[in-house]
Write an enzyme that holds these catalytic residues in place. Structure first.
Site, PDB file in Angstrom:
ATOM      1  N   LYS A 110      52.925 -30.647  29.459  1.00  0.00           N
ATOM      2  CA  LYS A 110      54.175 -29.925  29.739  1.00  0.00           C
ATOM      3  C   LYS A 110      54.096 -29.184  31.073  1.00  0.00           C
ATOM      4  O   LYS A 110      55.074 -29.150  31.809  1.00  0.00           O
ATOM      5  CB  LYS A 110      54.526 -28.975  28.596  1.00  0.00           C
ATOM      6  CG  LYS A 110      54.987 -29.735  27.355  1.00  0.00           C
ATOM      7  CD  LYS A 110      55.811 -28.892  26.400  1.00  0.00           C
ATOM      8  CE  LYS A 110      56.370 -29.790  25.295  1.00  0.00           C
ATOM      9  NZ  LYS A 110      56.936 -29.066  24.173  1.00  0.00           N
ATOM     10  N   LYS A 192      54.741 -41.231  22.392  1.00  0.00           N
ATOM     11  CA  LYS A 192      55.229 -40.878  21.054  1.00  0.00           C
ATOM     12  C   LYS A 192      56.748 -40.697  21.065  1.00  0.00           C
ATOM     13  O   LYS A 192      57.323 -40.314  22.087  1.00  0.00           O
ATOM     14  CB  LYS A 192      54.479 -39.649  20.549  1.00  0.00           C
ATOM     15  CG  LYS A 192      55.223 -38.366  20.578  1.00  0.00           C
ATOM     16  CD  LYS A 192      54.412 -37.205  20.074  1.00  0.00           C
ATOM     17  CE  LYS A 192      55.111 -35.921  20.458  1.00  0.00           C
ATOM     18  NZ  LYS A 192      56.187 -35.492  19.572  1.00  0.00           N
ATOM     19  N   LYS A 195      61.782 -35.663  20.733  1.00  0.00           N
ATOM     20  CA  LYS A 195      63.126 -35.093  20.861  1.00  0.00           C
ATOM     21  C   LYS A 195      63.541 -35.006  22.313  1.00  0.00           C
ATOM     22  O   LYS A 195      64.708 -35.144  22.643  1.00  0.00           O
ATOM     23  CB  LYS A 195      63.127 -33.659  20.311  1.00  0.00           C
ATOM     24  CG  LYS A 195      63.033 -33.577  18.826  1.00  0.00           C
ATOM     25  CD  LYS A 195      63.446 -32.163  18.411  1.00  0.00           C
ATOM     26  CE  LYS A 195      62.446 -31.556  17.465  1.00  0.00           C
ATOM     27  NZ  LYS A 195      62.046 -30.211  17.796  1.00  0.00           N
TER      28      LYS A 195
HETATM   29  P1  ATP Z   1      59.453 -32.309  21.835  1.00  0.00           P
HETATM   30  O1  ATP Z   1      59.840 -33.603  22.435  1.00  0.00           O
HETATM   31  O2  ATP Z   1      60.394 -31.182  22.196  1.00  0.00           O
HETATM   32  O3  ATP Z   1      58.000 -31.962  22.005  1.00  0.00           O
HETATM   33  P2  ATP Z   1      59.006 -33.362  19.245  1.00  0.00           P
HETATM   34  O4  ATP Z   1      59.844 -34.544  18.997  1.00  0.00           O
HETATM   35  O5  ATP Z   1      57.566 -33.574  19.588  1.00  0.00           O
HETATM   36  O6  ATP Z   1      59.702 -32.431  20.288  1.00  0.00           O
HETATM   37  P3  ATP Z   1      58.402 -31.073  17.597  1.00  0.00           P
HETATM   38  O7  ATP Z   1      59.446 -30.066  17.274  1.00  0.00           O
HETATM   39  O8  ATP Z   1      57.400 -30.720  18.632  1.00  0.00           O
HETATM   40  O9  ATP Z   1      59.089 -32.469  17.962  1.00  0.00           O
HETATM   41  O10 ATP Z   1      57.636 -31.484  16.277  1.00  0.00           O
HETATM   42  C1  ATP Z   1      58.018 -31.133  14.978  1.00  0.00           C
HETATM   43  C2  ATP Z   1      57.083 -31.796  13.992  1.00  0.00           C
HETATM   44  O11 ATP Z   1      57.241 -33.223  14.041  1.00  0.00           O
HETATM   45  C3  ATP Z   1      55.592 -31.549  14.268  1.00  0.00           C
HETATM   46  O12 ATP Z   1      54.913 -31.412  13.039  1.00  0.00           O
HETATM   47  C4  ATP Z   1      55.141 -32.795  14.980  1.00  0.00           C
HETATM   48  O13 ATP Z   1      53.769 -33.054  14.814  1.00  0.00           O
HETATM   49  C5  ATP Z   1      55.993 -33.853  14.296  1.00  0.00           C
HETATM   50  N1  ATP Z   1      56.246 -34.974  15.196  1.00  0.00           N
HETATM   51  C6  ATP Z   1      56.857 -34.926  16.397  1.00  0.00           C
HETATM   52  N2  ATP Z   1      56.941 -36.142  16.951  1.00  0.00           N
HETATM   53  C7  ATP Z   1      56.368 -36.997  16.069  1.00  0.00           C
HETATM   54  C8  ATP Z   1      56.149 -38.407  16.066  1.00  0.00           C
HETATM   55  N3  ATP Z   1      56.535 -39.144  17.075  1.00  0.00           N
HETATM   56  N4  ATP Z   1      55.524 -38.947  14.998  1.00  0.00           N
HETATM   57  C9  ATP Z   1      55.126 -38.188  13.961  1.00  0.00           C
HETATM   58  N5  ATP Z   1      55.296 -36.851  13.903  1.00  0.00           N
HETATM   59  C10 ATP Z   1      55.917 -36.247  14.936  1.00  0.00           C
END
Ligand code: ATP
Ligand code: LTN
Length: 326
Positions: A110, A192, A195
């Site tokens: 980040k 991965k 969001k």
């Molecule tokens: P950002 O893109 O803002 O980092 P994010 O999609 O990674 O967001 P978070 O809010 O950081 O989402 O994660 C919320 C939960 O979802 C956490 O427990 C994280 O480990 C899980 N998570 C996020 N992305 C994945 C993924 N691609 N596969 C499985 N678990 C995920």
């Protein structure tokens, strides 16, 4: 067991969040003491719009409920409404070497993206996360794979505190799902699903059937038209197989057997169908909850904060005693 986890209010919840985290949250509700938090203070470390923040917080509460978190069984609350999180974060700051924070993968990624606009909150982010967890004597933290390193740090901080000031905190454990701990982007299966990723990289939990169809149609695969699980050489198809198996509630081997000899086109049609069917109840439930937003959802959050505050304040009192502040 005490279970604690959280998700930031910003961005649309996708099937990666669901399979990695929320699905486990729902399973833990039976027979455990679960606390699920909307971690708005963490979201302040990224660019955000103050005009829409409160709305995003409310939307996330609705997402939790629509996805199956039951307020009769679990505590749901907003992090910034329980001030003890920032207080404990400060105490834990004084016990955490900067080098450990600089080694965190998420911080490195980040801050590289943000360059000069990186902020101290981004570096301290995992300490606030440790405070969230330790404040409630948490034993298990259900999360996706990307958060494992942060929970390791929370464990180290807990152990360090206990060693310096005497037994105080439980040392929490991360709980990752067997499959689905790391759902990959549909656009680039080496990254991965996220969001904040590229448009179309993720299927939202509330996408309508047409959007789901389009996203799956354009998901990256490969050229050999063979449906088999091989994340190294066939990352796109393997990722779709994991998603398919999880939503069909069957093993990857069972999916491989079922789809043997099918074309990618047919596989994608089947996956689209399964996703539309599985996500339909979430969409319906959310629509219902939207109507009860003002009173029902606000009340759940207010009751949740009250309950969390009671637990947090007694824990903070203990921490202050141990640290010699009172
Ligand atoms: P950002 O893109 O803002 O980092 P994010 O999609 O990674 O967001 P978070 O809010 O950081 O989402 O994660 C919320 C939960 O979802 C956490 O427990 C994280 O480990 C899980 N998570 C996020 N992305 C994945 C993924 N691609 N596969 C499985 N678990 C995920
Ligand atoms: N960093 C986590 C969100 C988070 C969290 C927590 C998860 C903040 N505090 C405590 C589990 C326990 C993320 O998913 N980005």
């Amino acid at each position: 067991m005490r279970i604690f986890s959280g998700i930031q209010p910003t961005g649309e919840i996708h099937i990666g969040n669901y399979l990695g985290a929320i699905k486990q949250w729902i399973e833990f509700q039976e027979g455990n003491d679960c606390i699920y938090c909307i971690v708005d203070l963490h979201a302040l470390t990224s660019d955000y719009d103050p005009e829409t923040m409160r709305d995003s917080i409310m939307n996330k509460a609705i997402v939790y409920l629509a996805a199956g978190i039951d307020p009769e069984k679990s505590t749901i609350f907003v992090q910034s409404e329980v001030k003890e999180h920032t207080e404990l974060c400060w105490y834990l700051n004084t016990l955490t070497p900067i080098g450990e924070l600089e080694r965190m993968t998420q911080y490195k990624e980040k801050s590289k993206r943000k360059k000069k606009r990186s902020n101290a909150g981004l570096l301290n982010y995992p300490i606030l996360m440790a405070a969230d967890i330790l404040l409630y004597d948490t034993e298990v933290v259900p999360v996706g794979e990307d958060q494992k390193q942060h929970i390791e740090l929370a464990r180290d901080i807990a152990k360090r505190f206990n060693k310096r000031f005497g037994e105080t905190f439980k040392v929490p454990k991360a709980q990752l799902p067997k499959k689905g701990a790391r759902i990959m982007s549909l656009k680039n299966p080496k990254n991965k699903m996220s969001k904040s990723g590229k448009k179309g990289n993720a299927v939202s939990l509330f996408d309508d059937p047409k959007t789901i169809e389009e996203k799956i149609k354009s998901a990256v695969t490969d050229t050999d038209n063979k449906i088999s699980y091989d994340p190294k050489d066939k990352p796109g198809i393997s990722n779709l197989l994991v998603i398919y198996s999880e939503f069909k509630d069957q093993t990857i081997e069972e999916s491989e057997k079922e789809l043997k000899g099918e074309s990618y086109k047919v596989f994608k049609e089947k996956l689209t169908e399964v996703l539309i069917e599985s996500l339909d109840p979430f969409r319906k439930k959310r629509r219902e909850l939207e109507k009860r937003r003002e009173v029902y959802v606000e009340e759940i959050l207010s009751q949740g904060a009250k309950k969390a505050k009671t637990l947090a304040s007694s824990n903070i009192a203990r921490v202050k005693r141990k640290m010699g502040l009172v």
